[in-house]
Design a protein around this motif. Sequence first.
Motif, PDB file in Angstrom:
ATOM      1  N   VAL A  24      -2.968 124.041  30.463  1.00 51.99           N
ATOM      2  CA  VAL A  24      -2.136 123.812  29.294  1.00 51.99           C
ATOM      3  C   VAL A  24      -2.953 122.969  28.313  1.00 51.99           C
ATOM      4  N   VAL A  25      -3.357 123.596  27.229  1.00 53.54           N
ATOM      5  CA  VAL A  25      -4.165 122.909  26.232  1.00 53.54           C
ATOM      6  C   VAL A  25      -3.509 123.128  24.876  1.00 53.54           C
ATOM      7  N   ARG A  26      -3.339 122.074  24.161  1.00 52.84           N
ATOM      8  CA  ARG A  26      -2.753 122.170  22.830  1.00 52.84           C
ATOM      9  C   ARG A  26      -3.790 122.747  21.870  1.00 52.84           C
ATOM     10  N   PRO A  27      -3.382 123.625  20.958  1.00 55.47           N
ATOM     11  CA  PRO A  27      -4.351 124.259  20.049  1.00 55.47           C
ATOM     12  C   PRO A  27      -5.115 123.261  19.195  1.00 55.47           C
ATOM     13  N   TYR A  28      -4.473 122.165  18.789  1.00 54.86           N
ATOM     14  CA  TYR A  28      -5.181 121.210  17.940  1.00 54.86           C
ATOM     15  C   TYR A  28      -6.260 120.465  18.709  1.00 54.86           C
ATOM     16  N   VAL A  29      -6.122 120.361  20.024  1.00 53.17           N
ATOM     17  CA  VAL A  29      -7.173 119.721  20.823  1.00 53.17           C
ATOM     18  C   VAL A  29      -8.405 120.617  20.851  1.00 53.17           C
ATOM     19  N   VAL A  30      -8.191 121.910  21.024  1.00 52.93           N
ATOM     20  CA  VAL A  30      -9.305 122.858  21.039  1.00 52.93           C
ATOM     21  C   VAL A  30     -10.002 122.861  19.680  1.00 52.93           C
ATOM     22  N   LEU A  31      -9.231 122.867  18.598  1.00 49.95           N
ATOM     23  CA  LEU A  31      -9.826 122.851  17.262  1.00 49.95           C
ATOM     24  C   LEU A  31     -10.613 121.568  17.016  1.00 49.95           C
ATOM     25  N   ALA A  32     -10.109 120.447  17.471  1.00 48.01           N
ATOM     26  CA  ALA A  32     -10.826 119.181  17.298  1.00 48.01           C
ATOM     27  C   ALA A  32     -12.137 119.186  18.074  1.00 48.01           C
ATOM     28  N   GLU A  33     -12.127 119.737  19.279  1.00 45.14           N
ATOM     29  CA  GLU A  33     -13.361 119.814  20.070  1.00 45.14           C
ATOM     30  C   GLU A  33     -14.379 120.731  19.400  1.00 45.14           C
ATOM     31  N   ARG A  34     -13.910 121.844  18.864  1.00 43.46           N
ATOM     32  CA  ARG A  34     -14.825 122.752  18.172  1.00 43.46           C
ATOM     33  C   ARG A  34     -15.423 122.098  16.940  1.00 43.46           C
ATOM     34  N   GLU A  35     -14.607 121.386  16.175  1.00 45.58           N
ATOM     35  CA  GLU A  35     -15.096 120.718  14.978  1.00 45.58           C
ATOM     36  C   GLU A  35     -16.106 119.624  15.337  1.00 45.58           C
ATOM     37  N   CYS A  36     -15.859 118.913  16.409  1.00 45.21           N
ATOM     38  CA  CYS A  36     -16.796 117.893  16.867  1.00 45.21           C
ATOM     39  C   CYS A  36     -18.126 118.537  17.259  1.00 45.21           C
ATOM     40  N   GLU A  37     -18.069 119.663  17.943  1.00 48.73           N
ATOM     41  CA  GLU A  37     -19.282 120.385  18.338  1.00 48.73           C
ATOM     42  C   GLU A  37     -20.033 120.883  17.106  1.00 48.73           C
ATOM     43  N   ARG A  38     -19.314 121.405  16.124  1.00 42.02           N
ATOM     44  CA  ARG A  38     -19.956 121.873  14.890  1.00 42.02           C
ATOM     45  C   ARG A  38     -20.617 120.719  14.145  1.00 42.02           C
ATOM     46  N   ALA A  39     -19.950 119.580  14.101  1.00 43.44           N
ATOM     47  CA  ALA A  39     -20.521 118.421  13.414  1.00 43.44           C
ATOM     48  C   ALA A  39     -21.794 117.962  14.111  1.00 43.44           C
ATOM     49  N   TRP A  40     -21.789 117.977  15.434  1.00 47.37           N
ATOM     50  CA  TRP A  40     -22.979 117.572  16.183  1.00 47.37           C
ATOM     51  C   TRP A  40     -24.121 118.551  15.924  1.00 47.37           C
ATOM     52  N   GLN A  41     -23.817 119.855  15.909  1.00 47.69           N
ATOM     53  CA  GLN A  41     -24.847 120.854  15.639  1.00 47.69           C
ATOM     54  C   GLN A  41     -25.374 120.723  14.216  1.00 47.69           C
ATOM     55  N   ARG A  42     -24.479 120.445  13.267  1.00 45.54           N
ATOM     56  CA  ARG A  42     -24.868 120.269  11.874  1.00 45.54           C
ATOM     57  C   ARG A  42     -25.801 119.066  11.733  1.00 45.54           C
ATOM     58  N   GLN A  43     -25.466 117.970  12.401  1.00 46.08           N
ATOM     59  CA  GLN A  43     -26.297 116.772  12.340  1.00 46.08           C
ATOM     60  C   GLN A  43     -27.668 117.046  12.968  1.00 46.08           C
ATOM     61  N   ARG A  44     -27.670 117.735  14.064  1.00 46.30           N
ATOM     62  CA  ARG A  44     -28.934 118.055  14.728  1.00 46.30           C
ATOM     63  C   ARG A  44     -29.804 118.947  13.845  1.00 46.30           C
ATOM     64  N   ARG A  45     -29.171 119.913  13.170  1.00 50.52           N
ATOM     65  CA  ARG A  45     -29.897 120.805  12.283  1.00 50.52           C
ATOM     66  C   ARG A  45     -30.511 120.032  11.115  1.00 50.52           C
ATOM     67  N   VAL A  46     -29.768 119.092  10.556  1.00 45.05           N
ATOM     68  CA  VAL A  46     -30.279 118.285   9.444  1.00 45.05           C
ATOM     69  C   VAL A  46     -31.471 117.448   9.901  1.00 45.05           C
ATOM     70  N   VAL A  47     -31.380 116.880  11.088  1.00 41.11           N
ATOM     71  CA  VAL A  47     -32.495 116.091  11.617  1.00 41.11           C
ATOM     72  C   VAL A  47     -33.731 116.957  11.783  1.00 41.11           C
ATOM     73  N   MET A  48     -33.564 118.172  12.284  1.00 40.28           N
ATOM     74  CA  MET A  48     -34.711 119.065  12.481  1.00 40.28           C
ATOM     75  C   MET A  48     -35.341 119.457  11.143  1.00 40.28           C
ATOM     76  N   VAL A  49     -34.521 119.736  10.148  1.00 41.41           N
ATOM     77  CA  VAL A  49     -35.042 120.111   8.826  1.00 41.41           C
ATOM     78  C   VAL A  49     -35.762 118.928   8.197  1.00 41.41           C
ATOM     79  N   MET A  50     -35.178 117.751   8.291  1.00 43.91           N
ATOM     80  CA  MET A  50     -35.826 116.570   7.735  1.00 43.91           C
ATOM     81  C   MET A  50     -37.154 116.290   8.432  1.00 43.91           C
ATOM     82  N   ALA A  51     -37.189 116.448   9.736  1.00 48.35           N
ATOM     83  CA  ALA A  51     -38.433 116.221  10.476  1.00 48.35           C
ATOM     84  C   ALA A  51     -39.490 117.240  10.062  1.00 48.35           C
TER      85      ALA A  51
END
Length: 70
Positions: A24-51
């Motif tokens: 039993v998982v609430r839909p907003y919990v899944v969306l929050a986890e996905r958004e957190c994962e996207r933000a982490w990937q976005r930050q990692r991508r920015v670090v790689m481009v800057m490097a």
Amino acid sequence: MPWPPVRRSPYGLEEPLPGEATAVVRPYVVLAERECERAWQRQRRVVMVMAADFGIDLDRHVTGAETVAR
């Protein structure tokens, strides 16, 4: 072309579904986890481009990389 199989409702089964088998998982919990994962990937991508733009060797900046490389 054959028709797809008819979907059956789990409520029509003879034996009840075990509660441990269904999560039993609430839909907003899944969306929050996905958004957190996207933000982490976005930050990692920015670090790689800057490097890459500034020519920074990331291996030397990772903590403990010197001991692993030897």
